[in-house]
Scaffold this motif. Structure first.
Motif, short mmCIF file in Angstrom:
data_model
loop_
_atom_site.label_atom_id
_atom_site.label_comp_id
_atom_site.label_asym_id
_atom_site.label_seq_id
_atom_site.Cartn_x
_atom_site.Cartn_y
_atom_site.Cartn_z
N ARG A 118 0.81 -1.21 0.00
CA ARG A 118 0.00 0.00 0.00
C ARG A 118 0.85 1.28 0.00
O ARG A 118 1.87 1.34 0.68
N GLY A 119 0.41 2.28 -0.78
CA GLY A 119 1.10 3.56 -0.77
C GLY A 119 2.00 3.82 -1.97
O GLY A 119 2.70 4.83 -2.02
N TRP A 120 1.96 2.94 -2.95
CA TRP A 120 2.83 3.16 -4.12
C TRP A 120 2.12 2.64 -5.38
O TRP A 120 1.07 1.99 -5.29
N ILE A 121 2.70 2.93 -6.52
CA ILE A 121 2.12 2.49 -7.79
C ILE A 121 3.11 1.56 -8.49
O ILE A 121 4.29 1.88 -8.61
N TYR A 122 2.63 0.39 -8.87
CA TYR A 122 3.50 -0.67 -9.41
C TYR A 122 3.05 -1.05 -10.81
O TYR A 122 1.89 -0.88 -11.17
N GLU A 123 3.99 -1.60 -11.56
CA GLU A 123 3.63 -2.08 -12.90
C GLU A 123 4.05 -3.53 -13.04
O GLU A 123 5.12 -3.91 -12.58
N SER A 124 3.20 -4.29 -13.71
CA SER A 124 3.62 -5.61 -14.14
C SER A 124 4.09 -5.46 -15.56
O SER A 124 3.28 -5.34 -16.49
N ASN A 125 5.39 -5.40 -15.72
CA ASN A 125 5.97 -5.15 -17.02
C ASN A 125 7.43 -5.59 -16.93
O ASN A 125 8.28 -4.83 -16.47
#
Ligand code: MIG
Length: 666
Positions: A64-71
């Motif tokens: 929680r608290g961040w932005i992630y990418e599946s890439n």
């Protein structure tokens, strides 16, 4: 564990990934928690809700608290500012009033905004309107994980020798270099089971070749090392060198097995050897062909591999190069100011792993043509799967070690992963600790990070502390980059401490192997966050730097420079077992709550639960020397429960819990 329920939904016309083995019936979409709009799934998060998951990614256990990418991305700077690493693991687990597992199955990019834009909201945005969604509701976190893991299939199991300590380095240039490493370990009586061969062993970075000048008579050399109890583990890269007369290239080209560009010509990318082609790992026939190539090395006695550069990493493409050369000229003789200077400087940098390149080549996957960017996250998965499926045929009796850099959910059935190009930083030791449970959730059990750190210069204390945690990770490998300070265990002053710490691994092996096998065969996690077991304990739930290892012990590694101990949270009474100077000491029982525990450099501490058993072996210089049958049992309490001990020959593939579990009684 309580009951868990799984529901499957289909949106649009998804591309099959083979992540899921046996698919439940499709349900009509409706959900009271998640809302679907504009290609995104959204929900509110409760004030204290924890969001677990995402496997290999940056930051904490609670995402929680961040932005992630599946890439899947080859980026060797694993800082907090990044959004993705090498794997794409689209699974999150919400731990609020109700518990919910969410698996978004799609081979293209997914963005997980987990309280980044708004701390109280989660938004999962997809690149495509076509995807499958699995929702798992359940009463316990462990129950949901089990359900998820049943869905995606049993985790890969390596040979037991692969649980030994391994030494690696990019830059061992010859058989002589390797002999010297092994000699140093053996002379210093530091245990060792494997040495890894990085790209230096190949002839001009060509897959499935061996440089005959620097590694003459390879087969004999492999046997010589085996004679000393050492397994050699060569690297295989995702790209195949474009070179006339190189059989792998010629065959791939003739048979049409390489990824094609828009015009149907072989797509050319630059990696280690310069110009390369990418085998279309997603194509069944091409994958089968590539997988069979591992036989070349198997036939020479090799029994383990690591698959690299399979995001796939692209240093440059011909298109990208041409673009840079053209643009760079426009800067000649100009006054480079704040705007132009940085654009100029970035020109060359942005040539690598450029999205334009990923959009410019094609696969032939399950009978259809796909642009790479739509199936990007499957490349490493299918490369590793190709190898594993070849091993099923080539070595049906004996397990082969296999792990990969890039991965997608489902790849955990075919191989493990290592955690990629970290740095010799204390923060990356902590990242290693935190990533273990997240990866376990997604089925990746055979994993570990480059101990001591890959990039940057290691120090003696960092290496000792990292080893003191690494003794617990299934893959325990010291690896470093070309040009960094040498970091083999004998390179530093305090060889005694190195020997003691690595030696602890060989005492723990029966327990570690047993816990690994049970986790694999029962679809469980080997490393759990405290919140998975002590969910009612608000403090335990938010602990981010201690882990439960199996059902019997807790670990609380030191990960700070110059620390001489640390504060440990005890969710229940536990007894400290300290490994120091080659000895095992049973020390005090800590009561529930916080305590400061002294941990000198070189100490390995485990905390044993009351009425539980920790079995330990005497140790050895390699796995072959470890006696898995005569164990010393450590326990305390008046009602000690028997320990379910899994043991087998470590090689065969007939894993049978009924046959291989013995009860150890206090
Ligand atoms: O971009 O083969 O992650 O372990 O030593 C560097 C050289 C290529 C990346 C791997 C690393 C390996 C290195 N490889």
């Amino acid at each position: 564990m309580g009951i868990s329920m799984i529901k499957r939904y289909i949106f649009g016309n998804p591309i099959e990934t083979d992540a899921v083995l046996s698919k439940p019936e499709v349900c009509a979409w409706s959900n009271d928690r998640l809302c679907f709009r504009e290609n995104a799934l959204e929900c509110e998060l409760e004030e204290d809700e924890i969001v677990y998951g995402l496997g290999q990614n940056v930051r904490g256990i609670n995402k929680r608290g961040w932005i992630y990418e599946s890439n899947c991305t080859d980026d060797p700077q694993h800082t907090e500012s990044k959004h993705s690493l090498y794997g794409a693991h689209n699974f999150v687990l919400l731990d609020g009033e109700k518990k919910l597992g969410i698996f978004v199955d799609t081979p293209s990019k997914v963005v997980f905004d987990i309280g980044y834009t708004d701390y109280n909201r989660m938004r999962i945005a997809l690149q495509t309107p076509d995807f499958e969604l699995y929702l798992i509701e359940g009463e316990s976190l462990g129950g949901i994980i089990k359900e998820f893991r049943r869905l995606i299939g049993r985790s890969y199991i390596p040979p037991r020798w692969a649980f030994g300590y391994g030494q690696s380095r990019w830059g061992y240039r010859s058989a002589e270099d390797i002999r010297e490493v092994v000699k140093n370990y053996r002379d210093n009586q530091i245990p060792l089971d494997s040495v890894y061969l990085d790209i230096d062993y190949m002839e001009r970075y060509k897959d499935f070749t061996v440089n005959e000048e620097t590694f003459p008579d390879f087969e004999k050399f492999v046997a010589e090392m085996k004679g000393q109890g050492i397994h050699l583990v060569p690297i295989i890269d995702g790209g195949v060198k474009e070179e006339a007369g190189y059989d792998v290239y010629e065959e791939g080209r003739e048979k049409g097995y390489f990824c094609k560009d828009e015009d149907g010509k072989d797509f050319v990318l630059g990696v280690w050897p310069g110009r390369c082609c990418l085998p279309d790992m997603l194509n069944e026939e091409a994958g089968r062909w590539f997988g069979r190539k591992y036989k070349i090395l198997l036939d020479q006695g090799i029994d383990g591999f690591w698959n690299d550069m399979n995001e796939p990493a692209i240093f440059y493409s011909e298109r990208g190069l041409a673009e840079v050369f053209e643009k760079i000229d426009q800067y000649r003789n100009r006054n480079l100011d704040i705007n132009s200077f940085f654009a100029f400087r970035d020109l060359a940098e942005h040539i690598s792993n450029n999205p334009k390149d990923y959009a410019s080549f094609y696969h032939n996957y399950k009978g259809k043509r796909y642009c790479h960017e739509d199936v990007h996250n499957l490349f490493g998965y299918y490369m590793t799967r190709s190898a594993a499926e070849a091993f099923d045929e080539l070595s049906p009796e004996k397990r082969i070690l296999l792990f990969s850099r890039a991965s997608y959910i489902g790849m955990h059935r075919y191989g493990g992963i290592w955690q990629g190009d970290n740095n010799s930083w204390w923060s990356h030791l902590l990242l290693n600790i935190r990533m273990m449970p997240s990866l376990n959730m997604c089925g990746f059990l055979y994993t570990g990070a480059d101990i001591g750190g890959f990039g940057a210069d290691a120090t003696e204390d960092l290496l000792i502390r990292w080893l003191s945690f690494g003794v617990f990770t299934p893959l325990m490998r010291n690896h470093s980059a070309l040009g960094t300070r040498l970091q083999e265990a004998y390179q530093f002053g305090n060889i005694d401490l190195m020997r003691d710490v690595i030696g602890v691994r060989y005492k723990l092996l029966p327990y570690l192997y047993s816990e690994f096998m049970k986790a694999a065969l029962r679809d469980e996690m080997m490393f759990k966050p405290l919140g998975f077991v002590y969910g009612d304990d608000r403090i335990a739930k938010h602990v981010e730097d201690q882990l439960l290892l199996g059902d019997e012990i807790m670990i609380a590694p030191v990960y700070e420079q110059n620390a001489v101990g640390r504060t440990v949270y005890f969710p229940e009474p536990m007894k400290l077992i300290r490994f120091r100077g080659g000895e095992v000491q049973e020390e005090e029982v800590y009561t529930k709550g916080y305590s400061y525990v002294d941990m000198a450099l070189g100490d390995v501490c485990v905390f044993l639960k009351e009425n539980h058993i920790l079995p330990l072996a005497d140790g050895g210089q390699s796995i072959a020397e470890v006696d898995f049958d005569h164990l010393k049992l450590h326990f305390y309490g008046d009602h000690v429960r028997p320990y379910e001990y899994y043991t087998d020959d470590g090689e065969g593939r007939d894993y049978d819990p009924d046959r291989f579990i013995k009860m150890l009684e206090a």
